[in-house]
Design a protein around this motif. Structure first.
Motif, mmCIF file in Angstrom:
data_model
loop_
_atom_site.group_PDB
_atom_site.id
_atom_site.type_symbol
_atom_site.label_atom_id
_atom_site.label_comp_id
_atom_site.label_asym_id
_atom_site.label_seq_id
_atom_site.Cartn_x
_atom_site.Cartn_y
_atom_site.Cartn_z
ATOM 1 N N TYR A 11 0.863 -1.174 0.000
ATOM 2 C CA TYR A 11 0.000 0.000 0.000
ATOM 3 C C TYR A 11 0.902 1.227 0.000
ATOM 4 C CZ TYR A 11 -3.748 -3.214 1.092
ATOM 5 O OH TYR A 11 -4.643 -4.244 1.046
ATOM 6 N N ALA A 12 0.439 2.313 -0.560
ATOM 7 C CA ALA A 12 1.247 3.527 -0.639
ATOM 8 C C ALA A 12 1.355 4.223 0.714
ATOM 9 C CB ALA A 12 0.669 4.479 -1.681
ATOM 10 N N THR A 13 0.303 4.131 1.525
ATOM 11 C CA THR A 13 0.258 4.833 2.805
ATOM 12 C C THR A 13 -0.470 3.982 3.839
ATOM 13 O OG1 THR A 13 -1.866 5.870 2.333
ATOM 14 C CG2 THR A 13 0.119 7.089 1.637
ATOM 15 N N VAL A 14 -0.331 4.364 5.092
ATOM 16 C CA VAL A 14 -1.098 3.715 6.165
ATOM 17 C C VAL A 14 -2.586 3.953 5.937
ATOM 18 C CG1 VAL A 14 -1.581 3.698 8.647
ATOM 19 C CG2 VAL A 14 0.772 3.792 7.855
ATOM 20 N N GLU A 15 -2.950 5.125 5.428
ATOM 21 C CA GLU A 15 -4.364 5.434 5.168
ATOM 22 C C GLU A 15 -4.951 4.482 4.119
ATOM 23 O OE1 GLU A 15 -1.890 7.722 5.202
ATOM 24 O OE2 GLU A 15 -2.397 8.682 7.106
ATOM 25 N N ARG A 87 -5.082 -0.740 15.720
ATOM 26 C CA ARG A 87 -3.819 -1.446 15.494
ATOM 27 C C ARG A 87 -2.855 -0.409 14.948
ATOM 28 N NH1 ARG A 87 -1.712 -6.274 15.897
ATOM 29 N NH2 ARG A 87 -3.769 -7.175 15.941
ATOM 30 N N TYR A 88 -1.737 -0.222 15.657
ATOM 31 C CA TYR A 88 -0.716 0.721 15.215
ATOM 32 C C TYR A 88 0.291 0.002 14.331
ATOM 33 C CZ TYR A 88 -2.607 3.633 18.919
ATOM 34 O OH TYR A 88 -3.440 4.370 19.712
ATOM 35 N N VAL A 89 0.605 0.596 13.188
ATOM 36 C CA VAL A 89 1.522 -0.030 12.237
ATOM 37 C C VAL A 89 2.530 0.997 11.732
ATOM 38 C CG1 VAL A 89 -0.150 -1.768 11.479
ATOM 39 C CG2 VAL A 89 0.015 0.403 10.255
ATOM 40 N N PRO A 90 3.717 0.518 11.340
ATOM 41 C CA PRO A 90 4.667 1.419 10.697
ATOM 42 C C PRO A 90 4.213 1.676 9.261
ATOM 43 C CG PRO A 90 5.552 -0.803 10.746
ATOM 44 C CD PRO A 90 4.250 -0.828 11.497
ATOM 45 N N PRO A 91 4.774 2.684 8.606
ATOM 46 C CA PRO A 91 4.412 2.911 7.204
ATOM 47 C C PRO A 91 4.743 1.682 6.355
ATOM 48 C CG PRO A 91 5.707 4.734 8.065
ATOM 49 C CD PRO A 91 5.731 3.656 9.109
ATOM 50 N N PRO A 92 3.936 1.387 5.332
ATOM 51 C CA PRO A 92 4.261 0.255 4.453
ATOM 52 C C PRO A 92 5.650 0.449 3.842
ATOM 53 C CG PRO A 92 2.052 1.078 4.006
ATOM 54 C CD PRO A 92 2.698 2.053 4.941
ATOM 55 N N ALA A 93 6.463 -0.599 3.899
ATOM 56 C CA ALA A 93 7.830 -0.531 3.376
ATOM 57 C C ALA A 93 8.333 -1.943 3.111
ATOM 58 C CB ALA A 93 8.740 0.173 4.379
ATOM 59 N N GLN A 103 0.393 -7.537 6.181
ATOM 60 C CA GLN A 103 -0.660 -6.535 6.373
ATOM 61 C C GLN A 103 -0.436 -5.300 5.504
ATOM 62 O OE1 GLN A 103 -0.507 -5.813 10.560
ATOM 63 N NE2 GLN A 103 -1.592 -7.692 11.057
ATOM 64 N N ALA A 104 0.805 -4.977 5.189
ATOM 65 C CA ALA A 104 1.113 -3.821 4.346
ATOM 66 C C ALA A 104 0.823 -4.111 2.881
ATOM 67 C CB ALA A 104 2.571 -3.415 4.519
ATOM 68 N N ARG A 105 0.491 -5.372 2.560
ATOM 69 C CA ARG A 105 0.194 -5.778 1.190
ATOM 70 C C ARG A 105 -1.240 -6.293 1.009
ATOM 71 N NH1 ARG A 105 5.240 -6.311 -1.380
ATOM 72 N NH2 ARG A 105 6.940 -6.307 0.117
#
Length: 107
Positions: A11-15, A87-93, A103-105
């Motif tokens: 994903y490009a952003t957490v949003e 759920r707190y997550v770091p930026p997708p990377a 989860q970032a994908r």
């Protein structure tokens, strides 16, 4: 990926990850309601939980150093039922730990 297929894009952003998570949650709830597989309690939010960036007060810790970076409140023990579950997550990377990468994908 083990079968040689390419990884899903990040994903490009957490949003964007948040919106995908909410959409997937709605699909799962719809399936459970349609098939009568499971009934969810009324106190669960209709759109699931929030996925938000790690707040600054947790930013100095390595991810998972404190356990799960989430704030899920459940009755009857909680007096904070008006607050959303998070759920707190770091930026997708690239190269996140396994579950954060998934989860970032794909929520």
């Amino acid at each position: 990926v083990a079968d040689g297929s390419p990884d899903l894009p990040l994903y490009a952003t957490v949003e964007e990850q948040q919106e995908a998570t909410r959409a997937a949650y709605r699909q799962i709830v719809s399936f459970m309601n349609h098939t009568k597989l499971l009934t969810l309690p009324d106190w669960l939010p209709a759109d699931g939980y929030d996925v938000l960036p790690i707040p600054s007060y947790l930013g100095n810790f390595s991810y998972s150093q404190l356990g799960e970076e989430d704030d899920f409140t459940f009755p009857p023990a909680s007096l904070r039922l008006a607050q959303r579950m998070v759920r707190y997550v770091p930026p997708p990377a690239e190269h996140l730990p396994f579950f954060l990468d998934i989860q970032a994908r794909d929520p």
